[in-house]
Scaffold this motif. Structure first.
Motif, PDB file in Angstrom:
ATOM      1  N   ALA A 436      12.664  26.808 -64.165  1.00 51.62           N
ATOM      2  CA  ALA A 436      11.433  27.467 -64.617  1.00 51.62           C
ATOM      3  C   ALA A 436      11.480  28.965 -64.332  1.00 51.62           C
ATOM      4  CB  ALA A 436      10.220  26.837 -63.941  1.00 51.62           C
ATOM      5  N   ARG A 437      11.915  29.329 -63.146  1.00 46.09           N
ATOM      6  CA  ARG A 437      11.992  30.753 -62.805  1.00 46.09           C
ATOM      7  C   ARG A 437      13.028  31.469 -63.674  1.00 46.09           C
ATOM      8  NH1 ARG A 437       9.146  32.130 -58.353  1.00 46.09           N
ATOM      9  NH2 ARG A 437       8.500  30.475 -56.903  1.00 46.09           N
ATOM     10  N   ASP A 438      14.142  30.808 -63.913  1.00 44.49           N
ATOM     11  CA  ASP A 438      15.182  31.405 -64.752  1.00 44.49           C
ATOM     12  C   ASP A 438      14.680  31.607 -66.181  1.00 44.49           C
ATOM     13  OD1 ASP A 438      18.211  31.969 -65.294  1.00 44.49           O
ATOM     14  OD2 ASP A 438      17.643  30.475 -66.789  1.00 44.49           O
ATOM     15  N   LEU A 439      14.032  30.601 -66.734  1.00 42.79           N
ATOM     16  CA  LEU A 439      13.505  30.711 -68.095  1.00 42.79           C
ATOM     17  C   LEU A 439      12.439  31.797 -68.190  1.00 42.79           C
ATOM     18  CD1 LEU A 439      13.342  26.902 -68.831  1.00 42.79           C
ATOM     19  CD2 LEU A 439      14.640  28.548 -70.193  1.00 42.79           C
ATOM     20  N   SER A 440      11.610  31.896 -67.172  1.00 42.98           N
ATOM     21  CA  SER A 440      10.580  32.935 -67.170  1.00 42.98           C
ATOM     22  C   SER A 440      11.208  34.321 -67.171  1.00 42.98           C
ATOM     23  CB  SER A 440       9.676  32.762 -65.947  1.00 42.98           C
ATOM     24  OG  SER A 440       8.687  33.764 -65.906  1.00 42.98           O
ATOM     25  N   ARG A 441      12.266  34.508 -66.381  1.00 48.20           N
ATOM     26  CA  ARG A 441      12.948  35.810 -66.361  1.00 48.20           C
ATOM     27  C   ARG A 441      13.532  36.152 -67.726  1.00 48.20           C
ATOM     28  NH1 ARG A 441      14.618  34.075 -61.128  1.00 48.20           N
ATOM     29  NH2 ARG A 441      16.506  33.141 -62.019  1.00 48.20           N
ATOM     30  N   ARG A 442      13.935  35.126 -68.465  1.00 46.77           N
ATOM     31  CA  ARG A 442      14.530  35.359 -69.785  1.00 46.77           C
ATOM     32  C   ARG A 442      13.494  35.350 -70.908  1.00 46.77           C
ATOM     33  NH1 ARG A 442      18.004  31.326 -71.273  1.00 46.77           N
ATOM     34  NH2 ARG A 442      17.782  29.923 -69.497  1.00 46.77           N
ATOM     35  N   GLY A 443      12.214  35.326 -70.540  1.00 40.74           N
ATOM     36  CA  GLY A 443      11.154  35.442 -71.534  1.00 40.74           C
ATOM     37  C   GLY A 443      10.783  34.155 -72.236  1.00 40.74           C
ATOM     38  N   ARG A 444      11.295  33.035 -71.770  1.00 46.54           N
ATOM     39  CA  ARG A 444      10.983  31.751 -72.408  1.00 46.54           C
ATOM     40  C   ARG A 444       9.946  31.017 -71.561  1.00 46.54           C
ATOM     41  NH1 ARG A 444      16.420  28.767 -74.182  1.00 46.54           N
ATOM     42  NH2 ARG A 444      14.831  27.280 -74.855  1.00 46.54           N
ATOM     43  N   VAL A 445       8.744  31.553 -71.575  1.00 47.86           N
ATOM     44  CA  VAL A 445       7.689  31.017 -70.712  1.00 47.86           C
ATOM     45  C   VAL A 445       7.064  29.775 -71.326  1.00 47.86           C
ATOM     46  CG1 VAL A 445       5.498  31.520 -69.570  1.00 47.86           C
ATOM     47  CG2 VAL A 445       7.250  33.300 -69.760  1.00 47.86           C
ATOM     48  N   VAL A 446       6.717  29.839 -72.607  1.00 48.00           N
ATOM     49  CA  VAL A 446       6.075  28.704 -73.270  1.00 48.00           C
ATOM     50  C   VAL A 446       6.746  28.458 -74.619  1.00 48.00           C
ATOM     51  CG1 VAL A 446       3.829  29.057 -72.180  1.00 48.00           C
ATOM     52  CG2 VAL A 446       4.323  30.148 -74.369  1.00 48.00           C
ATOM     53  N   ARG A 447       6.616  27.243 -75.093  1.00 47.02           N
ATOM     54  CA  ARG A 447       6.977  26.901 -76.472  1.00 47.02           C
ATOM     55  C   ARG A 447       5.644  26.722 -77.187  1.00 47.02           C
ATOM     56  NH1 ARG A 447      10.948  21.848 -77.958  1.00 47.02           N
ATOM     57  NH2 ARG A 447      10.215  21.225 -75.891  1.00 47.02           N
ATOM     58  N   ALA A 448       5.084  27.832 -77.638  1.00 49.43           N
ATOM     59  CA  ALA A 448       3.703  27.857 -78.121  1.00 49.43           C
ATOM     60  C   ALA A 448       3.486  26.846 -79.237  1.00 49.43           C
ATOM     61  CB  ALA A 448       3.342  29.255 -78.606  1.00 49.43           C
TER      62      ALA A 448
END
Length: 570
Positions: A436-448
């Motif tokens: 989750a932290r890695d994805l957040s750093r790469r801008g993939r926070v949500v799949r809207a």
């Protein structure tokens, strides 16, 4: 010549006279006809695929332009575009909800239009080459004087458990409009809805995920004062706030402004008239049709053809099947992926296909094939430097209860990305948090817009990883805090945050900052009474800790109008 030997076209070479529209509103068709175009209107639904080349041959129609407008009902994917010698345009109507498959599908078109300006860079990031902002449009509707209208305020929209903020807003409207004529309707036809708007003065508006929605244009078309959420520059580029519509940032501001406008029919008349004039001047179907033709004349041939077209069609179908928005089985989606003939040497594309296969297999619930796919990727180090494959493989391994394999994919990712101090995932929860932290750093926070179910889907965003963790440990406080921190900056998610923050405040009752965040989230989600109670509690907690000044500063950040502080009082 383009790939696969198909003829291409150059900028400015087309006289757009024959238009093929797919799933288009009748008003847009009429606008093209008013501009002198011959229009063939096709309905792609209810079948999941439309073989356009075959359909055009049957109709004897050779278009100068093909345009598909995203349907809000059953979805249909167009095939055969690669064999046509004309520009192909896709108009994404709900990119804020369907961006997870729009990016792949846009590869089949030369030009992609988005109703949401904020979605333009997102679609580009997901693979669409040429993306432009094309807002939705209004209508040349009649507009009776406000004095002759039966309803002081009207709201049309579905009230469901999935959208509690809308129900909370309607409750606020019912309380504030006591003594006034309020209409709340569900399930109206478009014509019946517009008839109601023409008979109403004020249209309160609420978006789903912070998008500029149809209701703004529809209400303005009927000469209503639309009272919309404050969405910033994009919305204010279309209509002038304070003159052609008005905005609110929270339940208190909505309450105050609704009270003011209910008492001022002359003001609502003037603002509604100005809004309608703006629609007629800039926002009709005719304006959009002219812009589409202008862009189409200069469109550059850039869409996928041949095997590439088959590949992107298969990837789109797989994403839609995973999301449950197309009427095909997992087996059909997997067969299309298998039929692409994708070469492992084309690493990026092969990685996309591998991820899609694992995700569809997970939805299908057949663990044997999923395990075989995962093992093959891990055993030979295939796509070892692909963040997508490593994430999806790790999530598939967790689903299968194979924690060692899940960690192996994580460590492959750490090595490929050169991550320093990656952390030691000694439990599935720790691994999900690291991802989750890695994805957040790469801008993939949500799949809207994706209706994620941790029992069915493999996580593909930071928030989905945390939701998967919470499915097993629903009151894991560090995860709830991290989840709220990720969601806080995103529009339209206040109603979701209310649930997480409510759990946190039950466990950490003396944390006034948490109580304040809950209050602000509640008020943004239109929970007026609850939000004010929570706000008062947060101030009481802050005062008991000698934090009055800190509370005032923190409140000011979330109180754009100053009305929250005024309502709270001394």
């Amino acid at each position: 010549m383009t790939t696969e030997g198909k003829p291409g076209y150059g900028p400015g070479m087309r006289d757009m006279k024959k238009i093929c529209l797919i799933d288009s509103p009748v008003t847009l068709k009429a606008a093209f006809e008013e501009l002198g175009c011959e229009v063939l209107a096709l309905n792609g639904s209810p079948e999941p695929f439309l073989a356009l080349d075959e359909t055009l041959a049957e109709r004897g129609f050779a278009p100068d332009l093909v345009m598909q407008v995203e349907s809000l009902g059953p979805r249909c994917l167009v095939t055969g575009l690669d064999g046509l010698d004309c520009p192909a345009l896709l108009w994404c109507i709900d990119p804020h909800l369907n961006g997870y498959w729009h990016g792949a599908y846009a590869r089949l078109f030369d030009l992609t239009c988005s109703t949401q300006l904020a979605s333009v860079p997102v679609l580009r990031q997901r693979g669409a080459r040429d993306v432009r902002w094309l807002p939705t449009f209004g209508h040349g509707s009649a507009s009776p004087d406000h004095a002759a209208r039966a309803w002081d305020a009207a709201f049309v929209g579905r009230l469901t458990a999935e959208r509690p903020a809308r129900t909370w807003m309607v409750r606020l409207l019912e309380e504030r409009c006591a003594g006034y004529a309020l209409a709340v309707r569900q399930g109206l036809t478009f014509g019946a809805m517009m008839d109601l708007y023409r008979d109403a003065r004020i249209i309160p508006n609420q978006s789903i995920l912070g998008e500029v929605n149809f209701r703004l244009f529809e209400g303005a078309s009927c000469g209503c004062l639309v009272l919309s959420e404050a969405l910033g520059e994009e919305q204010e580029t279309l209509f002038a706030p304070g003159r052609e519509f008005d905005t609110y940032g929270d339940a208190v501001e909505l309450d105050e402004k609704l009270t003011m406008y209910l008492k001022n029919p002359r003001l609502t008349q003037a603002m509604g008239r100005a809004a309608r004039e703006r629609v007629l001047a800039e926002h009709t179907a005719l304006h959009r049709a002219r812009r589409i033709l202008e862009w189409a004349r200069d469109a550059v041939d850039g869409r996928a053809r041949g095997r590439d077209a088959d590949l992107w069609t298969a990837l789109t179908a797989a994403a839609m099947q995973e999301g449950g928005v197309i009427g095909i089985s997992a087996g059909e989606a997997l067969a299309r992926l298998a039929g692409c003939g994708c070469d492992p040497a084309t690493a990026d594309i092969f990685a996309d296909v591998a991820c899609a296969i694992l995700r569809v297999q997970a939805v299908d619930g057949k663990t044997g094939p999923m395990a075989s796919t995962m093992d093959a990727l891990l055993a030979v180090g295939m796509c070892a430097d692909s963040p997508g494959v490593n994430l999806t493989g790790s999530m598939a391994a967790l689903r299968l209860g194979r924690f060692d394999a899940a960690r192996a994919f994580w460590y492959r990712h750490v090595k490929a990305m050169g991550i320093s101090n990656p952390g030691q995932p000694d439990t599935p929860a720790a691994l999900l948090t690291l991802w989750a932290r890695d994805l957040s750093r790469r801008g993939r926070v949500v799949r809207a817009g994706f209706a994620f179910d941790p029992a069915v889907h493999l996580p593909d965003s930071a928030v989905e990883c945390l939701l998967a963790l919470l499915a097993d440990q629903p009151e894991h406080l560090p995860t709830l805090r991290l989840l709220d921190a990720m969601l806080r900056p995103l529009p339209g998610l206040s109603q979701l945050r209310v649930g997480f923050l409510s759990v946190l405040t039950l466990h950490e009752r003396k944390e006034w900052r948490l109580a304040l965040e809950l209050a602000l989230a509640s008020l943004r989600a239109c929970r007026l009474a609850s939000g004010l109670d929570e706000l008062a509690l947060a101030r009481t907690l802050a005062r008991s800790q000698g934090q009055d000044s800190a509370f005032a500063r923190a409140l000011a950040v979330g109180d754009r109008s100053g009305l929250l502080a005024a309502r709270l009082g001394a």
